[in-house]
Design a protein around this motif. Structure first.
Motif, PDB file in Angstrom:
ATOM      1  N   THR A   1       0.841  -1.187   0.000  1.00 38.23           N
ATOM      2  CA  THR A   1       0.000   0.000   0.000  1.00 38.23           C
ATOM      3  C   THR A   1       0.881   1.244   0.000  1.00 38.23           C
ATOM      4  OG1 THR A   1      -0.075   0.181   2.409  1.00 38.23           O
ATOM      5  CG2 THR A   1      -1.744  -1.241   1.347  1.00 38.23           C
ATOM      6  N   ASP A   2       0.265   2.381  -0.270  1.00 38.56           N
ATOM      7  CA  ASP A   2       1.002   3.639  -0.226  1.00 38.56           C
ATOM      8  C   ASP A   2       1.548   3.880   1.182  1.00 38.56           C
ATOM      9  OD1 ASP A   2       1.698   6.276  -1.561  1.00 38.56           O
ATOM     10  OD2 ASP A   2       0.479   7.012   0.090  1.00 38.56           O
ATOM     11  N   LYS A   3       0.793   3.462   2.192  1.00 36.82           N
ATOM     12  CA  LYS A   3       1.246   3.630   3.576  1.00 36.82           C
ATOM     13  C   LYS A   3       2.520   2.834   3.828  1.00 36.82           C
ATOM     14  CE  LYS A   3      -0.359   3.117   8.374  1.00 36.82           C
ATOM     15  NZ  LYS A   3      -1.494   2.702   9.239  1.00 36.82           N
ATOM     16  N   HIS A   4       2.568   1.586   3.362  1.00 32.63           N
ATOM     17  CA  HIS A   4       3.778   0.773   3.496  1.00 32.63           C
ATOM     18  C   HIS A   4       4.961   1.464   2.843  1.00 32.63           C
ATOM     19  CE1 HIS A   4       1.131  -3.066   3.792  1.00 32.63           C
ATOM     20  NE2 HIS A   4       1.548  -2.720   4.993  1.00 32.63           N
ATOM     21  N   LEU A   5       4.738   1.888   1.587  1.00 33.16           N
ATOM     22  CA  LEU A   5       5.831   2.447   0.796  1.00 33.16           C
ATOM     23  C   LEU A   5       6.382   3.722   1.432  1.00 33.16           C
ATOM     24  CD1 LEU A   5       7.462   1.991  -1.713  1.00 33.16           C
ATOM     25  CD2 LEU A   5       5.728   3.194  -3.039  1.00 33.16           C
ATOM     26  N   ARG A   6       5.509   4.571   1.916  1.00 38.21           N
ATOM     27  CA  ARG A   6       5.966   5.829   2.528  1.00 38.21           C
ATOM     28  C   ARG A   6       6.674   5.571   3.861  1.00 38.21           C
ATOM     29  NH1 ARG A   6       4.310  10.484   0.110  1.00 38.21           N
ATOM     30  NH2 ARG A   6       2.851  10.187  -1.612  1.00 38.21           N
ATOM     31  N   ALA A   7       6.249   4.545   4.572  1.00 37.74           N
ATOM     32  CA  ALA A   7       6.922   4.221   5.830  1.00 37.74           C
ATOM     33  C   ALA A   7       8.337   3.726   5.573  1.00 37.74           C
ATOM     34  CB  ALA A   7       6.121   3.178   6.601  1.00 37.74           C
ATOM     35  N   VAL A   8       8.511   2.904   4.538  1.00 35.63           N
ATOM     36  CA  VAL A   8       9.857   2.440   4.188  1.00 35.63           C
ATOM     37  C   VAL A   8      10.686   3.602   3.655  1.00 35.63           C
ATOM     38  CG1 VAL A   8      11.196   0.865   2.737  1.00 35.63           C
ATOM     39  CG2 VAL A   8       9.040   0.095   3.738  1.00 35.63           C
TER      40      VAL A   8
ATOM     41  N   GLN B   1      13.794   5.191  14.181  1.00 32.07           N
ATOM     42  CA  GLN B   1      12.629   4.306  14.233  1.00 32.07           C
ATOM     43  C   GLN B   1      12.999   2.889  13.781  1.00 32.07           C
ATOM     44  OE1 GLN B   1      12.990   6.876  12.089  1.00 32.07           O
ATOM     45  NE2 GLN B   1      11.764   6.654  10.231  1.00 32.07           N
ATOM     46  N   GLY B   2      12.214   1.943  14.246  1.00 31.14           N
ATOM     47  CA  GLY B   2      12.459   0.546  13.922  1.00 31.14           C
ATOM     48  C   GLY B   2      12.008   0.187  12.519  1.00 31.14           C
ATOM     49  N   GLY B   3      12.032  -1.123  12.231  1.00 32.48           N
ATOM     50  CA  GLY B   3      11.681  -1.602  10.903  1.00 32.48           C
ATOM     51  C   GLY B   3      10.201  -1.457  10.585  1.00 32.48           C
ATOM     52  N   VAL B   4       9.893  -1.665   9.324  1.00 33.16           N
ATOM     53  CA  VAL B   4       8.519  -1.539   8.822  1.00 33.16           C
ATOM     54  C   VAL B   4       8.065  -2.908   8.314  1.00 33.16           C
ATOM     55  CG1 VAL B   4       7.010  -0.448   7.128  1.00 33.16           C
ATOM     56  CG2 VAL B   4       8.893   0.861   8.164  1.00 33.16           C
ATOM     57  N   ALA B   5       7.010  -3.450   8.912  1.00 32.10           N
ATOM     58  CA  ALA B   5       6.462  -4.735   8.462  1.00 32.10           C
ATOM     59  C   ALA B   5       5.612  -4.504   7.215  1.00 32.10           C
ATOM     60  CB  ALA B   5       5.615  -5.355   9.564  1.00 32.10           C
ATOM     61  N   VAL B   6       5.875  -5.281   6.174  1.00 37.08           N
ATOM     62  CA  VAL B   6       5.099  -5.200   4.931  1.00 37.08           C
ATOM     63  C   VAL B   6       4.496  -6.569   4.643  1.00 37.08           C
ATOM     64  CG1 VAL B   6       6.471  -3.318   3.979  1.00 37.08           C
ATOM     65  CG2 VAL B   6       7.160  -5.676   3.528  1.00 37.08           C
TER      66      VAL B   6
ATOM     67  N   ALA C   1      11.242  -4.429   6.568  1.00 41.45           N
ATOM     68  CA  ALA C   1      12.281  -3.576   5.993  1.00 41.45           C
ATOM     69  C   ALA C   1      12.857  -2.709   7.105  1.00 41.45           C
ATOM     70  CB  ALA C   1      11.695  -2.700   4.891  1.00 41.45           C
ATOM     71  N   GLY C   2      14.182  -2.576   7.128  1.00 41.68           N
ATOM     72  CA  GLY C   2      14.820  -1.799   8.174  1.00 41.68           C
ATOM     73  C   GLY C   2      16.036  -1.053   7.662  1.00 41.68           C
ATOM     74  N   ARG C   3      16.706  -0.378   8.568  1.00 46.26           N
ATOM     75  CA  ARG C   3      17.898   0.403   8.229  1.00 46.26           C
ATOM     76  C   ARG C   3      19.039  -0.046   9.125  1.00 46.26           C
ATOM     77  NH1 ARG C   3      18.491   6.805   7.035  1.00 46.26           N
ATOM     78  NH2 ARG C   3      20.685   7.062   7.626  1.00 46.26           N
ATOM     79  N   GLU C   4      20.134  -0.473   8.493  1.00 51.28           N
ATOM     80  CA  GLU C   4      21.285  -0.955   9.249  1.00 51.28           C
ATOM     81  C   GLU C   4      22.575  -0.522   8.553  1.00 51.28           C
ATOM     82  OE1 GLU C   4      21.074  -5.177   9.632  1.00 51.28           O
ATOM     83  OE2 GLU C   4      18.924  -5.177  10.146  1.00 51.28           O
ATOM     84  N   HIS C   5      23.440   0.179   9.293  1.00 51.76           N
ATOM     85  CA  HIS C   5      24.766   0.548   8.790  1.00 51.76           C
ATOM     86  C   HIS C   5      24.709   1.243   7.433  1.00 51.76           C
ATOM     87  CE1 HIS C   5      26.115  -1.937  12.084  1.00 51.76           C
ATOM     88  NE2 HIS C   5      25.545  -3.011  11.552  1.00 51.76           N
ATOM     89  N   GLY C   6      23.782   2.173   7.297  1.00 53.18           N
ATOM     90  CA  GLY C   6      23.692   2.934   6.059  1.00 53.18           C
ATOM     91  C   GLY C   6      23.074   2.184   4.898  1.00 53.18           C
ATOM     92  N   ARG C   7      22.422   1.060   5.181  1.00 55.79           N
ATOM     93  CA  ARG C   7      21.804   0.248   4.111  1.00 55.79           C
ATOM     94  C   ARG C   7      20.341  -0.009   4.468  1.00 55.79           C
ATOM     95  NH1 ARG C   7      25.115  -0.304  -0.288  1.00 55.79           N
ATOM     96  NH2 ARG C   7      23.962  -2.187  -0.866  1.00 55.79           N
ATOM     97  N   LEU C   8      19.507  -0.083   3.457  1.00 56.08           N
ATOM     98  CA  LEU C   8      18.124  -0.522   3.614  1.00 56.08           C
ATOM     99  C   LEU C   8      18.117  -2.043   3.530  1.00 56.08           C
ATOM    100  CD1 LEU C   8      15.506   1.113   4.016  1.00 56.08           C
ATOM    101  CD2 LEU C   8      15.065   0.881   1.560  1.00 56.08           C
ATOM    102  N   THR C   9      17.553  -2.696   4.525  1.00 59.48           N
ATOM    103  CA  THR C   9      17.599  -4.150   4.605  1.00 59.48           C
ATOM    104  C   THR C   9      16.192  -4.737   4.650  1.00 59.48           C
ATOM    105  OG1 THR C   9      17.639  -4.153   7.026  1.00 59.48           O
ATOM    106  CG2 THR C   9      19.778  -4.049   5.896  1.00 59.48           C
ATOM    107  N   MET C  10      16.120  -6.034   4.380  1.00 55.81           N
ATOM    108  CA  MET C  10      14.858  -6.750   4.429  1.00 55.81           C
ATOM    109  C   MET C  10      15.075  -8.103   5.055  1.00 55.81           C
ATOM    110  SD  MET C  10      12.016  -7.306   1.359  1.00 55.81           S
ATOM    111  CE  MET C  10      13.213  -6.611   0.272  1.00 55.81           C
ATOM    112  N   HIS C  11      14.289  -8.424   6.077  1.00 53.59           N
ATOM    113  CA  HIS C  11      14.448  -9.700   6.784  1.00 53.59           C
ATOM    114  C   HIS C  11      13.084 -10.326   7.046  1.00 53.59           C
ATOM    115  CE1 HIS C  11      18.679  -8.829   7.537  1.00 53.59           C
ATOM    116  NE2 HIS C  11      18.333  -7.641   8.029  1.00 53.59           N
ATOM    117  N   ARG C  12      13.083 -11.630   7.233  1.00 56.73           N
ATOM    118  CA  ARG C  12      11.891 -12.339   7.712  1.00 56.73           C
ATOM    119  C   ARG C  12      12.099 -12.617   9.191  1.00 56.73           C
ATOM    120  NH1 ARG C  12       8.404 -13.826   3.837  1.00 56.73           N
ATOM    121  NH2 ARG C  12       9.177 -13.800   1.696  1.00 56.73           N
ATOM    122  N   ARG C  13      11.163 -12.149  10.000  1.00 60.06           N
ATOM    123  CA  ARG C  13      11.311 -12.283  11.445  1.00 60.06           C
ATOM    124  C   ARG C  13      10.128 -13.035  12.027  1.00 60.06           C
ATOM    125  NH1 ARG C  13      13.245  -6.063  12.730  1.00 60.06           N
ATOM    126  NH2 ARG C  13      15.280  -6.221  11.745  1.00 60.06           N
TER     127      ARG C  13
END
Length: 328
Positions: A283-290, A300-305, A316-328
């Protein structure tokens, strides 16, 4: 086949579509028995070298099996090489309209045998799609409407009015099936067709449907260019690392590269990256949050999509200057 204005218009639309998108001149047609798909099937039989008719029986109404059988028989009379009835189970997720559409496309995709599938969507359907996109407010992509070809789906009649397909059937002596669902005010698209669009045509002095379709075409052209530029940005963000020691096999993106890009390209690149990583129903909300992780990060912490499993979430999160994606 009579050479009336309606018949010639639809034949010419199919004739123009074939060399660009189906040079082998072999196609499948999704035939419901309604005026749009019946006219399309009749024209395709004349203009293409071979046509296979695919009839989906949603089994949502009494007598649907007979309607499907009649459509298959009509396809063979018209000269189709084959006619198959595909029975489907319609679920409940997203409402009946969405569930029926999902089941229909899945069945057509499985049965097409590698052929492009022609769909009977007209200019009026395009206008309704644009209005629905405007109401959702999901940005330019949602009001680009339907494309003439989005593999494997072909829509040769997007420039033809619905009234022309009905006139084609009358001129050709074919009796289309009238689906009761097409007249039910329970469906949003039906109300758009029977109430909203006629009112807009009256208030604005006509030409609204054609104008909406032109707008969709212009936005698709602009969107295609932006998508190419966003792909270049995505590749640059994937490859740029200030510290080679941080390199991993994960698909991460450079915050620095993304942050300096125009918003329209950045969000397109992020959207493509999320989808490639398994995200669904963005959704647009997801995309703008990321996007805020890139441009407005305050710890702020990661964004669940959407796209995780019942026991995991795609984040999706931010770590060491990189945008990351993980399954948690």
């Amino acid at each position: 086949m009579p050479e009336t204005a309606a018949v010639l218009e639809i034949r010419q639309a199919v004739r123009a579509w074939l060399p660009e998108y189906a040079p082998a001149r072999a196609v499948a047609v999704a035939l419901s028995g309604g005026a749009d798909s019946l006219a399309l099937t009749a024209a395709a039989v004349v203009e293409a070298d071979s046509v296979d008719a695919l009839i989906v029986d949603h089994r949502l109404q009494p007598g649907s099996a007979q309607v499907a059988a009649d459509a298959a028989a009509a396809a063979l009379r018209l000269g189709c090489r084959s006619a198959r009835v595909l029975e489907v189970e319609v679920g409940t997720e997203g409402g009946m309209e969405a569930a029926a559409r999902h089941a229909r496309y899945a069945a057509l995709g499985a049965a097409r045998a590698g052929l492009p599938v022609l769909l009977g969507h007209t200019l009026d359907d395009q206008a309704e799609t644009v209005l629905l996109g405007l109401a959702r407010g999901s940005g330019g992509r949602s009001i680009q409407g339907m494309a003439s070809y989005a593999e494997p789906w072909g829509r040769p009649l997007l420039g033809v009015r619905r009234a022309v397909t009905r006139q084609f059937c009358a001129d050709f002596g074919a009796t289309p099936h009238e689906d009761p669902h097409n007249f039910s005010p329970d469906f949003t698209r039906v109300r758009l067709r029977s109430e909203a669009l006629p009112l807009l045509e009256d208030v604005l002095g006509g030409g609204v449907a054609a104008a909406l379709a032109r707008t969709a075409e212009q936005l698709r052209e602009d969107g295609a260019v932006l998508d190419v530029l966003a792909t270049d940005l995505l590749e640059a963000a994937r490859g740029h690392r200030t510290d080679p020691a941080t390199a991993t096999d994960e698909d991460t993106l450079s915050i620095e590269i993304l942050a300096t890009a125009p918003a329209a390209l950045r969000r397109r690149a992020i959207r493509a990256w999320l989808l490639a990583g398994g995200a669904k129903a963005l959704t647009d909300k997801h995309l703008r949050a990321v996007d805020a992780l890139v441009t407005a990060w305050r710890g702020q912490g990661g964004v669940a999509v959407g796209g995780g499993s019942p026991r995991t979430r795609l984040v999706a999160g931010r770590e060491h200057g990189r945008l990351t994606m993980h399954r948690r």
